[in-house]
Design a protein around this motif. Structure first.
Motif, PDB file in Angstrom:
ATOM      1  N   ARG A  61     -43.407  23.936  -0.262  1.00  0.00           N
ATOM      2  CA  ARG A  61     -42.895  25.275  -0.862  1.00  0.00           C
ATOM      3  C   ARG A  61     -42.496  24.985  -2.076  1.00  0.00           C
ATOM      4  NH1 ARG A  61     -37.943  28.219   2.322  1.00  0.00           N
ATOM      5  NH2 ARG A  61     -39.524  27.944   3.869  1.00  0.00           N
ATOM      6  N   ALA A  62     -43.079  25.833  -3.207  1.00  0.00           N
ATOM      7  CA  ALA A  62     -43.099  25.676  -4.510  1.00  0.00           C
ATOM      8  C   ALA A  62     -41.473  26.369  -4.729  1.00  0.00           C
ATOM      9  CB  ALA A  62     -43.886  26.340  -5.212  1.00  0.00           C
ATOM     10  N   MET A  63     -40.617  25.698  -5.434  1.00  0.00           N
ATOM     11  CA  MET A  63     -39.365  26.374  -5.789  1.00  0.00           C
ATOM     12  C   MET A  63     -38.970  26.385  -7.072  1.00  0.00           C
ATOM     13  SD  MET A  63     -38.163  26.987  -2.586  1.00  0.00           S
ATOM     14  CE  MET A  63     -36.480  27.267  -3.106  1.00  0.00           C
ATOM     15  N   GLU A  64     -38.376  27.358  -7.701  1.00  0.00           N
ATOM     16  CA  GLU A  64     -37.998  27.318  -9.111  1.00  0.00           C
ATOM     17  C   GLU A  64     -36.701  27.847  -9.290  1.00  0.00           C
ATOM     18  OE1 GLU A  64     -40.440  30.291 -11.271  1.00  0.00           O
ATOM     19  OE2 GLU A  64     -42.331  28.893 -11.351  1.00  0.00           O
ATOM     20  N   GLY A  65     -35.942  27.142 -10.409  1.00  0.00           N
ATOM     21  CA  GLY A  65     -34.541  27.526 -10.632  1.00  0.00           C
ATOM     22  C   GLY A  65     -33.722  26.242 -11.351  1.00  0.00           C
ATOM     23  N   ARG A  66     -32.840  25.983 -11.191  1.00  0.00           N
ATOM     24  CA  ARG A  66     -31.791  24.728 -11.663  1.00  0.00           C
ATOM     25  C   ARG A  66     -32.289  23.924 -10.595  1.00  0.00           C
ATOM     26  NH1 ARG A  66     -26.876  23.423 -14.329  1.00  0.00           N
ATOM     27  NH2 ARG A  66     -25.822  21.546 -13.400  1.00  0.00           N
ATOM     28  N   VAL A  67     -32.785  22.648 -11.249  1.00  0.00           N
ATOM     29  CA  VAL A  67     -33.133  21.506 -10.354  1.00  0.00           C
ATOM     30  C   VAL A  67     -32.254  20.344 -10.817  1.00  0.00           C
ATOM     31  CG1 VAL A  67     -35.028  20.080  -9.399  1.00  0.00           C
ATOM     32  CG2 VAL A  67     -35.712  22.360 -10.157  1.00  0.00           C
ATOM     33  N   GLU A  68     -31.587  19.826  -9.630  1.00  0.00           N
ATOM     34  CA  GLU A  68     -30.849  18.565  -9.651  1.00  0.00           C
ATOM     35  C   GLU A  68     -31.368  17.338  -9.216  1.00  0.00           C
ATOM     36  OE1 GLU A  68     -26.376  19.788  -9.124  1.00  0.00           O
ATOM     37  OE2 GLU A  68     -27.717  21.402  -8.327  1.00  0.00           O
ATOM     38  N   ARG A  69     -31.504  16.196  -9.733  1.00  0.00           N
ATOM     39  CA  ARG A  69     -32.125  15.203  -9.040  1.00  0.00           C
ATOM     40  C   ARG A  69     -31.265  14.185  -9.185  1.00  0.00           C
ATOM     41  NH1 ARG A  69     -36.178  18.179 -12.062  1.00  0.00           N
ATOM     42  NH2 ARG A  69     -38.024  18.351 -10.822  1.00  0.00           N
ATOM     43  N   ILE A  70     -30.449  13.622  -8.150  1.00  0.00           N
ATOM     44  CA  ILE A  70     -29.320  12.698  -8.092  1.00  0.00           C
ATOM     45  C   ILE A  70     -29.710  11.606  -7.152  1.00  0.00           C
ATOM     46  CG2 ILE A  70     -27.117  12.330  -8.073  1.00  0.00           C
ATOM     47  CD1 ILE A  70     -26.656  15.418  -8.668  1.00  0.00           C
ATOM     48  N   THR A  71     -29.289  10.408  -7.471  1.00  0.00           N
ATOM     49  CA  THR A  71     -29.481   9.241  -6.726  1.00  0.00           C
ATOM     50  C   THR A  71     -28.056   8.536  -6.752  1.00  0.00           C
ATOM     51  OG1 THR A  71     -30.482   7.865  -8.498  1.00  0.00           O
ATOM     52  CG2 THR A  71     -32.098   9.237  -7.232  1.00  0.00           C
ATOM     53  N   TRP A  72     -27.924   7.673  -5.459  1.00  0.00           N
ATOM     54  CA  TRP A  72     -26.736   6.928  -5.336  1.00  0.00           C
ATOM     55  C   TRP A  72     -27.394   5.431  -4.877  1.00  0.00           C
ATOM     56  CZ3 TRP A  72     -26.991  12.000  -4.334  1.00  0.00           C
ATOM     57  CH2 TRP A  72     -25.888  12.579  -5.124  1.00  0.00           C
ATOM     58  N   ARG A  73     -26.700   4.310  -5.043  1.00  0.00           N
ATOM     59  CA  ARG A  73     -26.735   3.004  -4.128  1.00  0.00           C
ATOM     60  C   ARG A  73     -25.468   2.940  -3.376  1.00  0.00           C
ATOM     61  NH1 ARG A  73     -27.693  -1.851  -7.749  1.00  0.00           N
ATOM     62  NH2 ARG A  73     -25.745  -1.580  -8.088  1.00  0.00           N
ATOM     63  N   LEU A  74     -25.561   2.609  -2.189  1.00  0.00           N
ATOM     64  CA  LEU A  74     -24.669   2.256  -1.526  1.00  0.00           C
ATOM     65  C   LEU A  74     -24.652   0.781  -0.906  1.00  0.00           C
ATOM     66  CD1 LEU A  74     -24.224   4.008   1.784  1.00  0.00           C
ATOM     67  CD2 LEU A  74     -26.029   5.000  -0.065  1.00  0.00           C
ATOM     68  N   GLN A  75     -23.506   0.174  -0.364  1.00  0.00           N
ATOM     69  CA  GLN A  75     -23.850  -0.970   0.445  1.00  0.00           C
ATOM     70  C   GLN A  75     -23.892  -0.687   1.841  1.00  0.00           C
ATOM     71  OE1 GLN A  75     -20.088  -3.090  -0.543  1.00  0.00           O
ATOM     72  NE2 GLN A  75     -20.863  -3.498  -2.587  1.00  0.00           N
ATOM     73  N   ALA A  76     -25.172  -0.786   2.366  1.00  0.00           N
ATOM     74  CA  ALA A  76     -25.500  -0.119   3.681  1.00  0.00           C
ATOM     75  C   ALA A  76     -25.314  -1.195   4.893  1.00  0.00           C
ATOM     76  CB  ALA A  76     -26.846   0.116   3.848  1.00  0.00           C
TER      77      ALA A  76
END
Length: 301
Positions: free
Chosen positions: A55-70
């Motif tokens: 689905r094509a979406m438009e707006g404010r786009v946040e792309r955030i990543t995390w690393r954790l000790q799994a």
């Protein structure tokens, strides 16, 4: 330590109740690529008929990543509490899948993923979820590279109703190059996790590959250093055949560094060792996927 509730507050701009849960000590935010106005293709189904439905979406786009000790946690154990918070906030789950049901390799490279080293996706060990609420949409992608886990959140908010996310206090933010270059200089070797080859093939994908740019810059800044590229495989098939495949892949990476990034040929060599240096057991599909890799080994003149 990052409290679990604080992580969920970053995912969802609406308030959420505090939780008596925490992420492991040392969890880190790796990246935040926020665009005030952008577009995002939100996956709504598995790879089929040559594409990932979206689905094509438009707006404010946040792309955030995390690393954790799994540790020994599965990808479902990493995703489940985040999914519960999303549902509690009124989001409707549009689509959810595990690696194989998503479409494996084709889904992974048919949808948007933040480049390595800010996000790592094991082709046979990831989970994906997309959800929507009142014009807002988000996706979660969770994977592992034991002992670490990785989480990617992409959220699209309507521009006229955007509420800035609350700040999140994290420990020792890392830059894009930290994981790769610190491993290379401190441990003497590093996995080039963003490279991809189709099963049984030695041709390197089109890229771009952030790891190769980082290696080229590193060699430029350190004229007394050289690199050995070492190809590795899982244990499917005979040793001689696997050494041939792993050598071909290492040579393909070497050629890309020379041809595209201008690295001098005498600064980098390529070798293949087949299945002789696994980093985990080959007894599972996930383990075999991790063992198929190319590593950079630091050499000092």
């Amino acid at each position: 330590m990052i409290r679990y509730a604080a992580l969920c507050l970053l995912f969802l701009s609406a308030p959420v109740a505090a939780q008596d849960m925490t992420l492991p000590v040392g969890s880190r935010q790796l990246s935040d690529r926020t665009s005030p106005l952008d577009s995002y293709d939100l996956p709504t189904g598995p790879f089929a008929d040559g594409r990932v439905p979206a689905r094509a979406m438009e707006g404010r786009v946040e792309r955030i990543t995390w690393r954790l000790q799994a540790g020994s946690s599965t990808t479902l154990q990493l995703l489940a509490p985040l999914r519960s918070q999303i549902v509690a906030q009124g989001f409707e789950i549009l689509f959810e899948c595990a690696a194989r049901t998503c479409g494996g390799f084709d889904f992974r490279f048919g949808t948007e993923v933040v480049p390595t080293p800010d996000m790592y996706v094991a082709i046979q060990d990831y989970r994906f979820l997309s959800a929507a609420r009142d014009g807002e949409a988000l996706s979660l992608l969770v994977s592992r590279n034991p002992p670490d886990g990785y989480v990617q959140m992409i959220r699209v908010s309507p521009v006229d109703t955007v509420t800035p996310p609350p700040p999140l206090v994290i420990e020792e933010p890392v830059t894009r190059s930290d994981d790769l270059l610190s491993g290379l200089t401190q441990d003497g070797h590093a996995i080039l996790a963003d490279l991809h080859f189709r099963t049984g093939e030695i041709t390197l994908g089109d890229g771009p590959f952030a790891s190769l740019e980082l290696l080229a810059d590193f060699l430029k800044d350190n004229p007394d250093m050289r690199l050995a590229l070492v190809g590795n495989t899982d244990d499917t098939g005979g040793l001689e055949a696997n050494i041939s495949v792993s050598t071909g892949r290492a040579q393909a990476v070497r050629a890309r560094l020379i041809e595209k990034y201008g690295v001098a040929a005498d600064r980098v060599e390529a070798r293949g060792i087949g299945y002789l240096a696994p980093i985990t057991s080959n007894a599972t599909p996930e383990g075999r996927d991790l063992n198929r890799r190319v590593e950079a080994v630091l050499l000092v003149n």
